[in-house]
Scaffold this active site. Structure first.
Site, short mmCIF file in Angstrom:
data_model
loop_
_atom_site.label_atom_id
_atom_site.label_comp_id
_atom_site.label_asym_id
_atom_site.label_seq_id
_atom_site.Cartn_x
_atom_site.Cartn_y
_atom_site.Cartn_z
N SER A 138 38.48 76.31 18.68
CA SER A 138 39.20 75.07 18.34
C SER A 138 38.21 74.03 17.86
O SER A 138 37.03 74.05 18.26
CB SER A 138 39.91 74.53 19.59
N TYR A 151 39.99 72.38 28.91
CA TYR A 151 40.33 73.14 27.69
C TYR A 151 39.20 73.02 26.67
O TYR A 151 38.73 74.03 26.13
CB TYR A 151 41.64 72.59 27.10
N1 LIG Z 1 48.00 74.60 18.07
C1 LIG Z 1 46.85 73.95 18.02
O1 LIG Z 1 46.81 72.74 17.74
C2 LIG Z 1 45.57 74.68 18.27
C3 LIG Z 1 44.37 74.06 17.87
C4 LIG Z 1 43.17 74.71 18.10
C5 LIG Z 1 43.17 75.95 18.71
N2 LIG Z 1 44.34 76.53 19.09
C6 LIG Z 1 44.27 77.84 19.76
O2 LIG Z 1 45.11 78.76 19.09
C7 LIG Z 1 45.49 79.78 20.01
C8 LIG Z 1 47.00 80.00 19.91
O3 LIG Z 1 47.68 78.85 20.37
P1 LIG Z 1 49.03 78.31 19.69
O4 LIG Z 1 48.76 76.97 19.18
O5 LIG Z 1 49.60 79.32 18.80
O6 LIG Z 1 49.95 78.07 20.98
P2 LIG Z 1 51.11 78.96 21.63
O7 LIG Z 1 52.23 79.13 20.67
O8 LIG Z 1 51.37 78.36 22.96
O9 LIG Z 1 50.41 80.38 21.78
C9 LIG Z 1 49.61 80.73 22.86
C10 LIG Z 1 49.84 82.21 23.10
O10 LIG Z 1 48.95 82.65 24.13
C11 LIG Z 1 49.65 83.52 24.97
N3 LIG Z 1 49.09 83.49 26.31
C12 LIG Z 1 48.88 82.41 27.09
N4 LIG Z 1 48.41 82.80 28.29
C13 LIG Z 1 48.34 84.15 28.25
C14 LIG Z 1 47.96 85.14 29.19
N5 LIG Z 1 47.55 84.82 30.43
N6 LIG Z 1 47.99 86.43 28.80
C15 LIG Z 1 48.40 86.78 27.57
N7 LIG Z 1 48.78 85.89 26.63
C16 LIG Z 1 48.76 84.60 26.98
C17 LIG Z 1 51.10 83.02 24.98
O11 LIG Z 1 52.01 84.09 25.24
P3 LIG Z 1 52.69 84.32 26.68
O12 LIG Z 1 52.94 82.96 27.27
O13 LIG Z 1 53.92 85.09 26.36
O14 LIG Z 1 51.71 85.12 27.45
C18 LIG Z 1 51.27 82.49 23.57
O15 LIG Z 1 51.86 83.46 22.72
C19 LIG Z 1 45.03 79.32 21.39
O16 LIG Z 1 43.82 79.95 21.73
C20 LIG Z 1 44.78 77.83 21.18
O17 LIG Z 1 43.83 77.31 22.07
C21 LIG Z 1 45.55 75.93 18.87
#
Ligand SMILES: NC(=O)c1ccc[n+]([C@@H]2O[C@H](COP(=O)([O-])OP(=O)(O)OC[C@H]3O[C@@H](n4cnc5c(N)ncnc54)[C@H](OP(=O)(O)O)[C@@H]3O)[C@@H](O)[C@H]2O)c1
Length: 247
Positions: A138, A151
């Site tokens: 991130s 985080y």
């Molecule tokens: N959106 C942003 O602004 C942003 C910015 C920078 C980085 N990121 C990174 O991008 C990645 C994806 O995030 P997103 O934004 O797409 O949010 P999201 O839609 O909440 O996706 C997170 C995913 O991680 C899975 N997850 C969480 N805990 C888990 C566990 N214990 N075991 C297996 N799967 C797990 C969730 O699935 P389940 O709950 O079904 O397990 C969910 O599908 C993350 O690493 C996040 O830190 C996001």
């Protein structure tokens, strides 16, 4: 990386950035295997994308990781791409005692999970002619958001770990990439309607273009300012003042 002909395993594939990436890769004809905890999300995603496969995985649980890695190697021997995408984000207060649950779940999910899963699959990946590990970090790993201190620290650690991994694999067939998104409209921190965040489709489209080139870091244009400020202490204050003012 080459965007076709791969067998790809992605964590956190039932929503958000994971779902966007895997659907783009699936559309290019790659074999994609998705994972996560919520079976309903996984089932809905593979129903919408015939040919995609799924497996339940709790990335915070080392036994679950070991079982899924063993299954993957047995059932998908052509596996050559690992995308460590799953993550959780919670607001905390580093000026007080941060809740134990938040500390443990954030660090085991965001940092220990990818390290363990990479460890379980890396020997297999090294056997492939060309393989890739993509770690989703991130921009908050470059400049922390003070109200999500735990985080942000896991993402800074992922940046560091990714660099070590890349160095150790420099003479192998495994390339190591870091994808550092800016704020993107997903469920993370309930941001799916957040106007200040980048629309998901736009983010995926720009990311796929960079992924298809040879960059070690996938940093979309909106993320480049924060990438350039890594290590800049005065910018940490400026950035967090701005965030507080815009709330
Ligand atoms: N959106 C942003 O602004 C942003 C910015 C920078 C980085 N990121 C990174 O991008 C990645 C994806 O995030 P997103 O934004 O797409 O949010 P999201 O839609 O909440 O996706 C997170 C995913 O991680 C899975 N997850 C969480 N805990 C888990 C566990 N214990 N075991 C297996 N799967 C797990 C969730 O699935 P389940 O709950 O079904 O397990 C969910 O599908 C993350 O690493 C996040 O830190 C996001």
């Amino acid at each position: 990386m080459k965007l076709t002909g791969n067998t790809i395993f992605i964590t956190g594939g039932g929503s958000g950035i994971g779902r966007g990436l895997e659907e783009a890769l699936h559309a290019l004809g790659n074999q994609v295997i998705i994972s996560g905890r919520r079976a309903g999300n996984l089932a809905e995603t593979i129903r919408a994308n015939p040919g995609m496969q799924s497996v339940e995985l709790d990335i915070s649980d080392s036994a679950s990781i070991a079982a899924v890695a063993q299954w993957l190697i047995a059932e998908h021997p052509a596996l050559n791409v690992l995308i460590n995408n799953a993550g959780v984000m919670h607001i905390d207060n580093a000026a007080g005692a941060v809740e134990e649950d938040l500390i443990v779940s954030t660090i085991t999910t965001n940092l220990m999970g990818p390290i363990r899963l990479t460890g379980a699959l890396v020997e297999h990946l090294k056997q492939q002619e060309a393989a890739t590990i993509v770690n989703v970090a991130s921009v908050l790993g470059f400049v922390p958001m003070a109200s999500a201190a735990v985080y942000s620290s896991t993402k800074a650690a992922m940046h560091s770990y990714t660099q070590s991994l890349r160095y150790r694999l420099r003479n192998s067939s495994v390339a190591v990439l870091e994808l550092a998104p800016p704020w993107v409209r997903t469920d993370l921190l309930n941001s799916s309607e957040e106007p200040r965040a980048m629309p998901l489709a736009e983010f995926i489209s720009e990311t796929m273009t960079i992924l298809g080139a040879d960059a070690e870091e996938i940093i979309v244009e909106r993320a480049q300012l924060l990438r350039s400020k890594i290590g800049d202490a005065s910018f940490v204050t400026q950035f967090n003042d701005l965030l507080e003012q815009s709330q």
